[in-house]
Design a protein around this motif. Sequence first.
Motif, PDB file in Angstrom:
ATOM      1  N   THR A  42       0.832  -1.201   0.000  1.00  0.00           N
ATOM      2  CA  THR A  42       0.000   0.000   0.000  1.00  0.00           C
ATOM      3  C   THR A  42       0.867   1.251   0.000  1.00  0.00           C
ATOM      4  O   THR A  42       2.000   1.232   0.475  1.00  0.00           O
ATOM      5  CB  THR A  42      -0.930   0.050   1.234  1.00  0.00           C
ATOM      6  OG1 THR A  42      -0.140   0.060   2.414  1.00  0.00           O
ATOM      7  CG2 THR A  42      -1.906  -1.119   1.254  1.00  0.00           C
ATOM      8  N   HIS A  43       0.322   2.333  -0.513  1.00  0.00           N
ATOM      9  CA  HIS A  43       0.996   3.642  -0.507  1.00  0.00           C
ATOM     10  C   HIS A  43       2.404   3.533  -1.098  1.00  0.00           C
ATOM     11  O   HIS A  43       3.358   4.018  -0.513  1.00  0.00           O
ATOM     12  CB  HIS A  43       1.101   4.221   0.912  1.00  0.00           C
ATOM     13  CG  HIS A  43      -0.125   4.097   1.743  1.00  0.00           C
ATOM     14  ND1 HIS A  43      -1.331   4.632   1.370  1.00  0.00           N
ATOM     15  CD2 HIS A  43      -0.339   3.493   2.936  1.00  0.00           C
ATOM     16  CE1 HIS A  43      -2.226   4.377   2.297  1.00  0.00           C
ATOM     17  NE2 HIS A  43      -1.651   3.678   3.254  1.00  0.00           N
ATOM     18  N   ASP A  44       2.542   2.885  -2.231  1.00  0.00           N
ATOM     19  CA  ASP A  44       3.874   2.596  -2.761  1.00  0.00           C
ATOM     20  C   ASP A  44       4.463   3.725  -3.612  1.00  0.00           C
ATOM     21  O   ASP A  44       5.258   3.487  -4.501  1.00  0.00           O
ATOM     22  CB  ASP A  44       3.852   1.292  -3.555  1.00  0.00           C
ATOM     23  CG  ASP A  44       5.188   0.577  -3.506  1.00  0.00           C
ATOM     24  OD1 ASP A  44       6.006   0.900  -2.624  1.00  0.00           O
ATOM     25  OD2 ASP A  44       5.409  -0.292  -4.360  1.00  0.00           O
ATOM     26  N   HIS A  91       2.837   1.079   5.819  1.00  0.00           N
ATOM     27  CA  HIS A  91       2.441   0.313   4.636  1.00  0.00           C
ATOM     28  C   HIS A  91       1.957  -1.060   5.082  1.00  0.00           C
ATOM     29  O   HIS A  91       2.394  -1.571   6.112  1.00  0.00           O
ATOM     30  CB  HIS A  91       3.631   0.116   3.690  1.00  0.00           C
ATOM     31  CG  HIS A  91       4.282   1.385   3.277  1.00  0.00           C
ATOM     32  ND1 HIS A  91       3.874   2.129   2.204  1.00  0.00           N
ATOM     33  CD2 HIS A  91       5.310   2.067   3.835  1.00  0.00           C
ATOM     34  CE1 HIS A  91       4.629   3.208   2.093  1.00  0.00           C
ATOM     35  NE2 HIS A  91       5.502   3.202   3.078  1.00  0.00           N
ATOM     36  N   LEU A  92       1.063  -1.640   4.290  1.00  0.00           N
ATOM     37  CA  LEU A  92       0.686  -3.043   4.426  1.00  0.00           C
ATOM     38  C   LEU A  92       1.222  -3.760   3.194  1.00  0.00           C
ATOM     39  O   LEU A  92       1.134  -3.235   2.082  1.00  0.00           O
ATOM     40  CB  LEU A  92      -0.832  -3.212   4.496  1.00  0.00           C
ATOM     41  CG  LEU A  92      -1.550  -2.538   5.660  1.00  0.00           C
ATOM     42  CD1 LEU A  92      -3.060  -2.777   5.540  1.00  0.00           C
ATOM     43  CD2 LEU A  92      -1.033  -3.031   6.989  1.00  0.00           C
ATOM     44  N   ILE A  93       1.762  -4.958   3.374  1.00  0.00           N
ATOM     45  CA  ILE A  93       2.304  -5.731   2.267  1.00  0.00           C
ATOM     46  C   ILE A  93       1.559  -7.059   2.210  1.00  0.00           C
ATOM     47  O   ILE A  93       1.581  -7.834   3.175  1.00  0.00           O
ATOM     48  CB  ILE A  93       3.814  -5.984   2.440  1.00  0.00           C
ATOM     49  CG1 ILE A  93       4.554  -4.655   2.596  1.00  0.00           C
ATOM     50  CG2 ILE A  93       4.359  -6.782   1.251  1.00  0.00           C
ATOM     51  CD1 ILE A  93       5.991  -4.801   3.044  1.00  0.00           C
ATOM     52  N   SER A  94       0.880  -7.316   1.098  1.00  0.00           N
ATOM     53  CA  SER A  94       0.124  -8.556   0.924  1.00  0.00           C
ATOM     54  C   SER A  94       1.094  -9.722   0.731  1.00  0.00           C
ATOM     55  O   SER A  94       1.978  -9.663  -0.116  1.00  0.00           O
ATOM     56  CB  SER A  94      -0.794  -8.433  -0.290  1.00  0.00           C
ATOM     57  OG  SER A  94      -1.489  -9.636  -0.500  1.00  0.00           O
ATOM     58  N   ARG A  95       0.912 -10.772   1.528  1.00  0.00           N
ATOM     59  CA  ARG A  95       1.805 -11.930   1.430  1.00  0.00           C
ATOM     60  C   ARG A  95       1.025 -13.241   1.290  1.00  0.00           C
ATOM     61  O   ARG A  95       1.618 -14.289   1.180  1.00  0.00           O
ATOM     62  CB  ARG A  95       2.700 -12.015   2.662  1.00  0.00           C
ATOM     63  CG  ARG A  95       3.677 -10.878   2.773  1.00  0.00           C
ATOM     64  CD  ARG A  95       4.981 -11.232   2.063  1.00  0.00           C
ATOM     65  NE  ARG A  95       5.856 -10.095   1.890  1.00  0.00           N
ATOM     66  CZ  ARG A  95       6.617  -9.564   2.827  1.00  0.00           C
ATOM     67  NH1 ARG A  95       6.605 -10.054   4.043  1.00  0.00           N
ATOM     68  NH2 ARG A  95       7.390  -8.531   2.552  1.00  0.00           N
ATOM     69  N   GLY A  96      -0.283 -13.183   1.312  1.00  0.00           N
ATOM     70  CA  GLY A  96      -1.067 -14.412   1.259  1.00  0.00           C
ATOM     71  C   GLY A  96      -1.503 -14.765  -0.146  1.00  0.00           C
ATOM     72  O   GLY A  96      -1.322 -14.007  -1.091  1.00  0.00           O
ATOM     73  N   ALA A  97      -2.086 -15.946  -0.267  1.00  0.00           N
ATOM     74  CA  ALA A  97      -2.603 -16.412  -1.554  1.00  0.00           C
ATOM     75  C   ALA A  97      -3.905 -15.701  -1.920  1.00  0.00           C
ATOM     76  O   ALA A  97      -4.202 -15.522  -3.097  1.00  0.00           O
ATOM     77  CB  ALA A  97      -2.821 -17.919  -1.505  1.00  0.00           C
ATOM     78  N   ASP A  98      -4.684 -15.280  -0.909  1.00  0.00           N
ATOM     79  CA  ASP A  98      -5.955 -14.604  -1.162  1.00  0.00           C
ATOM     80  C   ASP A  98      -5.718 -13.124  -1.432  1.00  0.00           C
ATOM     81  O   ASP A  98      -4.780 -12.530  -0.898  1.00  0.00           O
ATOM     82  CB  ASP A  98      -6.877 -14.727   0.055  1.00  0.00           C
ATOM     83  CG  ASP A  98      -7.352 -16.148   0.284  1.00  0.00           C
ATOM     84  OD1 ASP A  98      -7.463 -16.902  -0.707  1.00  0.00           O
ATOM     85  OD2 ASP A  98      -7.599 -16.496   1.448  1.00  0.00           O
TER      86      ASP A  98
END
Length: 111
Positions: A42-44, A91-98
Amino acid sequence: MRKLTVADLEDHHRGATFTSVLPGHVVQKGGFRVYAQPGFRTHDEPGRHVHTVPEVFVIVQGSGAIEIEGAEVDQFSAGDVVVFEPGEDHHLISRGADPLVFTWMHLEPVP
């Protein structure tokens, strides 16, 4: 930064008030986001991402890492409520399969 779960939020029916997270604050603005790509941050945009007011994320789906001031400090998953304080580069960083799905809100003190 503080992390809660949806179960930690108190039942209340006062419209835009958000007393169970930050007493004396109301929702200034907010939205809903869906990001399907793994590794999304997020917010990259270049530079620090900060606000003058608290920002709250409610994670609806997905999981990943919480980053503050360039360092990963915690993990998040569906059902978590993450509160970033004013001035925190976050920031949040997506690391999952969903896909990562969340709501976000900027809060402001009640006048």
